[in-house]
Design a protein around this motif. Structure first.
Motif, mmCIF file in Angstrom:
data_model
loop_
_atom_site.group_PDB
_atom_site.id
_atom_site.type_symbol
_atom_site.label_atom_id
_atom_site.label_comp_id
_atom_site.label_asym_id
_atom_site.label_seq_id
_atom_site.Cartn_x
_atom_site.Cartn_y
_atom_site.Cartn_z
ATOM 1 N N VAL A 163 0.839 -1.206 0.000
ATOM 2 C CA VAL A 163 0.000 0.000 0.000
ATOM 3 C C VAL A 163 0.865 1.243 0.000
ATOM 4 O O VAL A 163 0.720 2.115 -0.853
ATOM 5 C CB VAL A 163 -0.945 -0.026 1.226
ATOM 6 N N ASP A 164 1.763 1.313 0.956
ATOM 7 C CA ASP A 164 2.655 2.468 1.060
ATOM 8 C C ASP A 164 3.996 2.103 0.430
ATOM 9 O O ASP A 164 4.801 1.379 1.017
ATOM 10 C CB ASP A 164 2.834 2.872 2.525
ATOM 11 N N VAL B 149 9.489 -3.028 4.460
ATOM 12 C CA VAL B 149 8.981 -4.112 5.291
ATOM 13 C C VAL B 149 10.140 -4.706 6.068
ATOM 14 O O VAL B 149 11.137 -5.155 5.484
ATOM 15 C CB VAL B 149 8.294 -5.190 4.441
ATOM 16 N N ASP B 150 10.025 -4.730 7.385
ATOM 17 C CA ASP B 150 11.085 -5.267 8.227
ATOM 18 C C ASP B 150 11.197 -6.781 8.043
ATOM 19 O O ASP B 150 10.221 -7.455 7.680
ATOM 20 C CB ASP B 150 10.801 -4.933 9.691
ATOM 21 N N GLU B 151 12.400 -7.311 8.286
ATOM 22 C CA GLU B 151 12.630 -8.741 8.067
ATOM 23 C C GLU B 151 11.779 -9.596 8.993
ATOM 24 O O GLU B 151 11.366 -10.698 8.632
ATOM 25 C CB GLU B 151 14.114 -9.042 8.281
ATOM 26 N N THR B 152 11.458 -9.098 10.187
ATOM 27 C CA THR B 152 10.627 -9.874 11.111
ATOM 28 C C THR B 152 9.169 -9.909 10.678
ATOM 29 O O THR B 152 8.395 -10.734 11.170
ATOM 30 C CB THR B 152 10.724 -9.271 12.522
#
Length: 651
Positions: free
Chosen positions: A371-372, A377-380
């Motif tokens: 979406v953004d 996106v963090d690896e977790t």
């Protein structure tokens, strides 16, 4: 796994390190043209040039195989003297590099290219002296160490050789103690001999007694005693014997006969030494035969894995080793680095040696929110998923580990089957590389069990169906264990020749599962072939039959050989950065029979090349220009039996 016919197993690990000392003859006869070294119209190489090219190839192979390998080179018949022993006792010998056995370098290859034949024939430094220097250097470097030792002599055996019996026995005993094999590459030799194992001490003693008895009865027509009183009584010199009173040869024919006799005696002497050490003497009459000699190949460490062998449910596991027998060789991957630029951003940085300053490349992957687009996106917050239809089913590494079967590396026998059910059936397919199974060398129980298993399966023509867990907790592979027998001719201690000695081995091959087999349906070609067409094809096959001596296992990969030769030449001559050495035409030039051209003509007549229309994705209907379209759509068919310059269009 190898065992003798009595059940004794030869096992254990193989040392990784190769230590080889090469002995290169530079006598004036090495300047003679080498037979079959080049085709007509090209420069014909001398024996020394071919020997240096082969030596360069072997040393470069040792450099590429492992950084632990070490080499040394002894030059015979040199004007200078440079080695680690007393120069007065062994003159006219040069040991490269700097008198010690060490890891090969580019400087060693450059020095070998500058080696030339000696201009003086009366100097010392014969094969026997070079063998003493090589054996002593090898002993000093490798005594008490685990490695594969070998001495390789490249010579045409044309010069005089002074043989001292006590010295020869000391050298042979030293080589046998080090388990060092002597290999001789004979340029234009007439005899060859390959020995699988060293002659036993008892057999050697019997042969020595017989040889001494024969020497006492023989008048010595081939071996002449030296006239020098200071030499030992047991000294003999392999030299010419047909001379007149003035010391000169009577005529050219006598000189040729003397040289041939001296060469033959030296060949026999080298064969006797190679037999005592379990080595070989190979008559190489062409450059191709020199380069195809297999002087030893290093087995990768990853191939000799420890494994448990489960012969039956109620029998304790056996400790065995599994190693690769066949492994595809690929070109080494090229390392990519970035050049660092100076302050101006244009000029590359250079170090003190004139080399570019580089930096390793790193690859990073970033993921952004759907979406953004600006939010990473963090690896977790990531997970893996498998596509199932139009949906994605999440599966992470923990889930995949839960699907694995917990097991150590092992081979489990499920049962036995007749070999015809696996090999002879139409559905019998084998896949993957082949592995050898041998005992680990510490358990006599494992040696006896595997030897008995191999002999029993060979007698019953059966094989074992097994599962093989290649790595810990890996999925099991369906495999089949075959017995493999190698029959060799040996000479027994009683003098009986051609006695069969069988070695039993176990070979492991992978079987496909049902999902691994691609089911293809192909129509039969029998209805399209007539007896006349069969006869034409049969004649063509007969005219292109390879010689019986053809051995595919001695043909190197031309692409890899070209790559290695190019790397070596650019390392030796860095100023020639655009040099590309091709070796694709060295190994596939098979001479055809005289009837080959006639068979090709008959093949063209029986199977004419017919032009076809060029097909397209759509059909066009044009009643007015049908003929013109057909002519325009005719496509030229390439004839592989006609050269590009002489090819013709066939319509």
């Amino acid at each position: 796994m190898a065992s003798s016919s009595s059940g004794r197993v030869v096992g254990g690990t193989i040392p990784q390190k190769e230590v080889t000392v090469f002995v290169l003859d530079t006598y004036s006869s090495m300047n003679n043209p080498y037979s079959s070294s080049s085709s007509s119209g090209q420069h014909q190489q001398t024996r020394l040039e071919c020997a240096k090219e082969a030596l360069e190839s072997w040393i470069s192979d040792l450099m590429i195989q492992s950084k632990l390998n070490e080499v040394g080179v002894v030059l015979l018949k040199t004007i200078e003297t440079s080695h680690h022993l007393d120069e007065d006792d062994f003159p006219n010998l040069t040991f490269l590099p700097e008198g010690v056995v060490t890891r090969p370098t580019i400087q060693l290859l450059r020095r070998l290219q500058k080696v030339e034949c000696s201009s003086q024939d009366s100097i010392r430094g014969d094969i026997m002296d070079g063998l003493v220097i090589a054996a002593d250097a090898l002993r000093r470097r490798t005594l008490g160490k685990r490695c594969n030792r070998s001495i390789v002599i490249l010579t045409d055996a044309s010069h005089e050789v002074l043989i001292q019996e006590k010295q020869v026995l000391r050298v042979v005993d030293s080589l046998r103690e080090m388990d060092c094999k002597l290999h001789v590459i004979g340029l234009d030799f007439t005899e060859s001999a390959i020995f699988d194992r060293a002659l036993r001490q008892s057999d050697a003693a019997v042969e020595n007694r017989k040889r001494k008895e024969n020497n006492e009865e023989d008048d010595g027509t081939q071996m002449e005693e030296s006239s020098n009183e200071e030499e030992d009584d047991n000294d003999t010199r392999i030299s010419s014997s047909s001379t007149d009173n003035s010391g000169s040869y009577s005529d050219d024919d006598d000189e040729d006969d003397d040289c041939a006799s001296r060469k033959r005696d030296t060949e026999r002497f080298l064969i006797s030494v190679a037999r005592l050490t379990g080595g070989s003497v190979r008559a190489a009459n062409s450059m191709k035969q020199m380069l195809e000699q297999n002087l030893g190949k290093r087995i990768p460490k990853s191939a000799r894995k420890k494994c448990s062998f489960l012969l039956a449910p109620t029998i304790d596991p056996l400790d065995v080793r599994v190693y690769l027998i066949l492994s595809k060789t690929n070109l080494p991957t090229l390392k990519r680095e970035a050049k660092l630029l100076g302050e101006d951003g244009k000029t590359p940085l250079v170090d003190g040696l004139g080399n570019f300053v580089t930096s390793e490349l790193e690859t990073t992957t970033d993921h952004f929110d759907a979406v953004d687009k600006q939010m990473g996106v963090d690896e977790t917050s990531r997970t893996r998923a498998v596509k199932y239809g139009s949906d994605w089913i999440p599966l992470n590494d923990f889930d995949l580990r839960g699907l694995k079967r917990r097991s150590d590396v092992n081979i489990t026998v499920l049962g036995y089957s007749d070999q015809s059910n696996i090999i002879g059936s139409s559905r019998g397919l084998l896949m993957g590389p082949s592995y050898g199974v041998s005992p680990d060398g510490t358990s006599r129980r494992a040696e006896a069990t595997l030897a008995a298993l191999a002999i029993a399966m060979h007698r019953l023509s059966s094989c074992a169906i097994c599962t093989y867990v290649k790595t810990q907790d890996a999925d099991p592979l369906l495999t089949v264990l075959f017995p493999h027998v190698i029959t060799k001719k040996i000479t027994s201690s009683s003098g009986k020749e051609n006695e069969d000695d069988k070695e039993y081995r176990l070979v492991l091959l992978q079987l496909p599962f049902c999902g691994d087999v691609v089911k293809l349906t192909t129509p039969s070609l029998e209805e399209h072939c007539t007896p006349d067409k069969k006869a034409v094809c049969d004649a063509l096959i007969d005219s292109m039959m390879l010689p019986p001596s053809f051995e595919y296992s001695k043909i190197p990969n031309p692409a890899i050989r070209s790559f290695r030769k190019t790397v070596v030449q650019r390392a030796i001559h860095p100023q020639k950065s655009d040099t590309v050495v091709s070796a694709r035409g060295e190994w596939f030039d098979v001479p055809a029979s005289p009837t080959f051209q006639n068979c090709i003509k008959n093949l063209r007549t029986t199977f004419p090349i017919v032009a076809r229309k060029k097909t397209t994705g759509r059909r066009r209907h044009n009643n007015n220009n049908n003929n013109n379209d057909d002519v325009g759509n005719l496509k030229k068919i390439y004839d592989p039996f006609v050269d590009d310059d002489s090819s013709q269009d066939t319509i």
